[in-house]
Motif scaffolding. Structure first.
Motif, PDB file in Angstrom:
ATOM      1  N   PRO A 235      16.141   2.461  -9.552  1.00 53.91           N
ATOM      2  CA  PRO A 235      16.225   0.997  -9.420  1.00 53.91           C
ATOM      3  C   PRO A 235      16.444   0.487  -7.993  1.00 53.91           C
ATOM      4  CG  PRO A 235      17.551   1.760 -11.263  1.00 53.91           C
ATOM      5  CD  PRO A 235      17.084   2.979 -10.535  1.00 53.91           C
ATOM      6  N   GLN A 236      16.878   1.344  -7.085  1.00 51.92           N
ATOM      7  CA  GLN A 236      17.108   0.878  -5.712  1.00 51.92           C
ATOM      8  C   GLN A 236      15.796   0.610  -4.963  1.00 51.92           C
ATOM      9  OE1 GLN A 236      19.337   4.227  -4.370  1.00 51.92           O
ATOM     10  NE2 GLN A 236      17.611   5.152  -3.325  1.00 51.92           N
ATOM     11  N   HIS A 237      14.687   1.131  -5.468  1.00 54.51           N
ATOM     12  CA  HIS A 237      13.381   0.928  -4.833  1.00 54.51           C
ATOM     13  C   HIS A 237      12.610  -0.153  -5.586  1.00 54.51           C
ATOM     14  CE1 HIS A 237      14.030   4.405  -2.344  1.00 54.51           C
ATOM     15  NE2 HIS A 237      14.326   5.114  -3.418  1.00 54.51           N
TER      16      HIS A 237
ATOM     17  N   HIS B  44       5.687  11.532  -5.610  1.00 57.89           N
ATOM     18  CA  HIS B  44       6.903  11.932  -6.331  1.00 57.89           C
ATOM     19  C   HIS B  44       6.991  11.302  -7.714  1.00 57.89           C
ATOM     20  CE1 HIS B  44       8.014  12.361  -1.982  1.00 57.89           C
ATOM     21  NE2 HIS B  44       8.187  13.590  -2.447  1.00 57.89           N
ATOM     22  N   TRP B  45       5.907  10.708  -8.176  1.00 58.07           N
ATOM     23  CA  TRP B  45       5.799  10.129  -9.521  1.00 58.07           C
ATOM     24  C   TRP B  45       6.788   8.994  -9.786  1.00 58.07           C
ATOM     25  CZ3 TRP B  45       6.059  15.624  -9.169  1.00 58.07           C
ATOM     26  CH2 TRP B  45       4.799  16.219  -9.149  1.00 58.07           C
ATOM     27  N   TYR B  46       7.169   8.268  -8.750  1.00 57.13           N
ATOM     28  CA  TYR B  46       7.980   7.072  -8.977  1.00 57.13           C
ATOM     29  C   TYR B  46       7.093   6.061  -9.693  1.00 57.13           C
ATOM     30  CZ  TYR B  46      12.082   8.429  -6.301  1.00 57.13           C
ATOM     31  OH  TYR B  46      13.224   9.036  -5.863  1.00 57.13           O
ATOM     32  N   ARG B  47       7.680   5.360 -10.674  1.00 54.85           N
ATOM     33  CA  ARG B  47       6.933   4.457 -11.542  1.00 54.85           C
ATOM     34  C   ARG B  47       7.361   3.008 -11.275  1.00 54.85           C
ATOM     35  NH1 ARG B  47       4.821   7.260 -15.910  1.00 54.85           N
ATOM     36  NH2 ARG B  47       5.040   5.468 -17.272  1.00 54.85           N
ATOM     37  N   PHE B  48       6.370   2.139 -11.023  1.00 52.49           N
ATOM     38  CA  PHE B  48       6.637   0.739 -10.679  1.00 52.49           C
ATOM     39  C   PHE B  48       5.953  -0.201 -11.656  1.00 52.49           C
ATOM     40  CE2 PHE B  48       6.930   3.226  -6.832  1.00 52.49           C
ATOM     41  CZ  PHE B  48       8.133   2.809  -6.307  1.00 52.49           C
ATOM     42  N   ASP B  49       6.692  -1.201 -12.117  1.00 49.91           N
ATOM     43  CA  ASP B  49       6.144  -2.240 -12.980  1.00 49.91           C
ATOM     44  C   ASP B  49       5.226  -3.119 -12.133  1.00 49.91           C
ATOM     45  OD1 ASP B  49       6.122  -5.068 -14.089  1.00 49.91           O
ATOM     46  OD2 ASP B  49       7.079  -3.981 -15.741  1.00 49.91           O
ATOM     47  N   LEU B  50       3.995  -3.307 -12.555  1.00 48.31           N
ATOM     48  CA  LEU B  50       3.022  -4.063 -11.768  1.00 48.31           C
ATOM     49  C   LEU B  50       3.225  -5.571 -11.837  1.00 48.31           C
ATOM     50  CD1 LEU B  50      -0.171  -1.936 -12.366  1.00 48.31           C
ATOM     51  CD2 LEU B  50       1.021  -2.321 -10.203  1.00 48.31           C
ATOM     52  N   ASP B  51       4.100  -6.052 -12.699  1.00 47.55           N
ATOM     53  CA  ASP B  51       4.402  -7.480 -12.748  1.00 47.55           C
ATOM     54  C   ASP B  51       5.613  -7.831 -11.892  1.00 47.55           C
ATOM     55  OD1 ASP B  51       2.282  -8.182 -14.468  1.00 47.55           O
ATOM     56  OD2 ASP B  51       3.450  -7.527 -16.201  1.00 47.55           O
ATOM     57  N   THR B  52       6.615  -6.959 -11.871  1.00 48.21           N
ATOM     58  CA  THR B  52       7.872  -7.270 -11.181  1.00 48.21           C
ATOM     59  C   THR B  52       8.121  -6.423  -9.938  1.00 48.21           C
ATOM     60  OG1 THR B  52       9.162  -5.672 -12.447  1.00 48.21           O
ATOM     61  CG2 THR B  52       8.922  -7.892 -13.382  1.00 48.21           C
ATOM     62  N   GLY B  53       7.489  -5.245  -9.843  1.00 46.68           N
ATOM     63  CA  GLY B  53       7.744  -4.327  -8.743  1.00 46.68           C
ATOM     64  C   GLY B  53       8.934  -3.422  -8.977  1.00 46.68           C
ATOM     65  N   GLU B  54       9.649  -3.622 -10.100  1.00 43.67           N
ATOM     66  CA  GLU B  54      10.831  -2.808 -10.387  1.00 43.67           C
ATOM     67  C   GLU B  54      10.438  -1.354 -10.607  1.00 43.67           C
ATOM     68  OE1 GLU B  54      12.777  -4.599 -13.707  1.00 43.67           O
ATOM     69  OE2 GLU B  54      13.332  -6.374 -12.560  1.00 43.67           O
TER      70      GLU B  54
ATOM     71  N   ALA C  72       0.802  -1.226   0.000  1.00 44.62           N
ATOM     72  CA  ALA C  72       0.000   0.000   0.000  1.00 44.62           C
ATOM     73  C   ALA C  72       0.834   1.275   0.000  1.00 44.62           C
ATOM     74  CB  ALA C  72      -0.940   0.010   1.203  1.00 44.62           C
ATOM     75  N   HIS C  73       2.106   1.161   0.376  1.00 42.21           N
ATOM     76  CA  HIS C  73       2.939   2.359   0.475  1.00 42.21           C
ATOM     77  C   HIS C  73       4.119   2.280  -0.473  1.00 42.21           C
ATOM     78  CE1 HIS C  73       0.726   3.758   3.935  1.00 42.21           C
ATOM     79  NE2 HIS C  73       0.823   2.541   4.447  1.00 42.21           N
ATOM     80  N   CYS C  74       4.431   3.405  -1.082  1.00 41.24           N
ATOM     81  CA  CYS C  74       5.578   3.503  -1.984  1.00 41.24           C
ATOM     82  C   CYS C  74       6.861   3.242  -1.201  1.00 41.24           C
ATOM     83  CB  CYS C  74       5.607   4.903  -2.604  1.00 41.24           C
ATOM     84  SG  CYS C  74       7.010   5.192  -3.688  1.00 41.24           S
ATOM     85  N   PRO C  75       7.762   2.410  -1.727  1.00 36.64           N
ATOM     86  CA  PRO C  75       9.017   2.136  -1.018  1.00 36.64           C
ATOM     87  C   PRO C  75       9.969   3.330  -1.001  1.00 36.64           C
ATOM     88  CG  PRO C  75       8.982   0.988  -3.121  1.00 36.64           C
ATOM     89  CD  PRO C  75       7.629   1.603  -2.931  1.00 36.64           C
ATOM     90  N   HIS C  76       9.707   4.342  -1.809  1.00 33.69           N
ATOM     91  CA  HIS C  76      10.569   5.525  -1.824  1.00 33.69           C
ATOM     92  C   HIS C  76      10.346   6.385  -0.581  1.00 33.69           C
ATOM     93  CE1 HIS C  76      10.830   9.923  -2.892  1.00 33.69           C
ATOM     94  NE2 HIS C  76      12.089   9.551  -2.855  1.00 33.69           N
ATOM     95  N   ASN C  77       9.086   6.808  -0.367  1.00 37.13           N
ATOM     96  CA  ASN C  77       8.831   7.724   0.751  1.00 37.13           C
ATOM     97  C   ASN C  77       7.458   7.470   1.380  1.00 37.13           C
ATOM     98  OD1 ASN C  77       9.689   9.745   2.440  1.00 37.13           O
ATOM     99  ND2 ASN C  77       9.012  11.414   1.140  1.00 37.13           N
ATOM    100  N   ARG C  78       6.966   6.215   1.228  1.00 38.62           N
ATOM    101  CA  ARG C  78       5.721   5.759   1.844  1.00 38.62           C
ATOM    102  C   ARG C  78       4.480   6.498   1.356  1.00 38.62           C
ATOM    103  NH1 ARG C  78       5.653   1.861   4.881  1.00 38.62           N
ATOM    104  NH2 ARG C  78       3.923   2.481   6.190  1.00 38.62           N
ATOM    105  N   GLY C  79       4.489   6.963   0.122  1.00 43.94           N
ATOM    106  CA  GLY C  79       3.309   7.603  -0.461  1.00 43.94           C
ATOM    107  C   GLY C  79       2.160   6.618  -0.568  1.00 43.94           C
TER     108      GLY C  79
ATOM    109  N   GLN D 120      -3.836   6.056  -4.044  1.00 44.74           N
ATOM    110  CA  GLN D 120      -4.134   7.321  -4.717  1.00 44.74           C
ATOM    111  C   GLN D 120      -3.329   7.483  -6.010  1.00 44.74           C
ATOM    112  OE1 GLN D 120      -3.560  10.524  -1.925  1.00 44.74           O
ATOM    113  NE2 GLN D 120      -4.799   9.504  -0.369  1.00 44.74           N
ATOM    114  N   GLY D 121      -2.499   6.484  -6.318  1.00 48.38           N
ATOM    115  CA  GLY D 121      -1.700   6.525  -7.540  1.00 48.38           C
ATOM    116  C   GLY D 121      -2.555   6.204  -8.751  1.00 48.38           C
ATOM    117  N   TRP D 122      -1.929   6.154  -9.908  1.00 44.86           N
ATOM    118  CA  TRP D 122      -2.662   5.847 -11.133  1.00 44.86           C
ATOM    119  C   TRP D 122      -1.867   4.863 -11.974  1.00 44.86           C
ATOM    120  CZ3 TRP D 122      -0.686  10.488  -9.668  1.00 44.86           C
ATOM    121  CH2 TRP D 122       0.360  11.011 -10.431  1.00 44.86           C
TER     122      TRP D 122
END
Length: 113
Positions: A74-76, A59-69, A34-41, A45-47
């Motif tokens: 890349p560190q998150h 902060h608009w960090y983008r995550f692949d929904l299949d892998t989480g990358e 439920a929370h972004c690994p970058h800063n717990r956003g 509420q994301g899209w």
């Protein structure tokens, strides 16, 4: 193994109080932390972009929904949990809760941040 029932898109909670976001995509369900690994956003509420990428609203960090990358940094890595159907009902295997850290482990982790 800990299963969480997925009835609808949005926040779902495990029996031990952990929160996850269930997303219904054209090719099936995805359940992520439920929370972004970058800063717990708040990722509920994301899209979703291009049907495969979850964007954090803070902060608009983008995550692949299949892998989480994370394509932004890349560190998150976002926790993505396997989804399966059992007797016609959708469940996510969110694994066991993390073990509690000792005080010394907490202090070391805080010092690293």
């Amino acid at each position: 193994m800990s299963l969480v029932r997925v009835d609808r898109p949005g926040v779902v909670e495990s029996d031990d109080g952990r929160r996850f976001v269930a997303l219904e995509l054209p090719d099936g369900w995805r359940v992520v932390d439920a929370h972004c690994p970058h800063n717990r956003g708040p990722l509920e509420q994301g899209w979703v972009r291009d049907g495969r990428t979850l964007v954090c609203p803070w902060h608009w960090y983008r995550f692949d929904l299949d892998t989480g990358e994370c394509s932004t940094s890349p560190q998150h890595v976002l926790g993505v949990h396997p989804v399966r159907e059992i007797d016609g009902q959708v469940y996510a295997d969110v694994g066991d809760p993390p073990r509690a850290l000792s005080w010394s482990e907490r202090l070391r982790a805080h010092a690293r941040e």
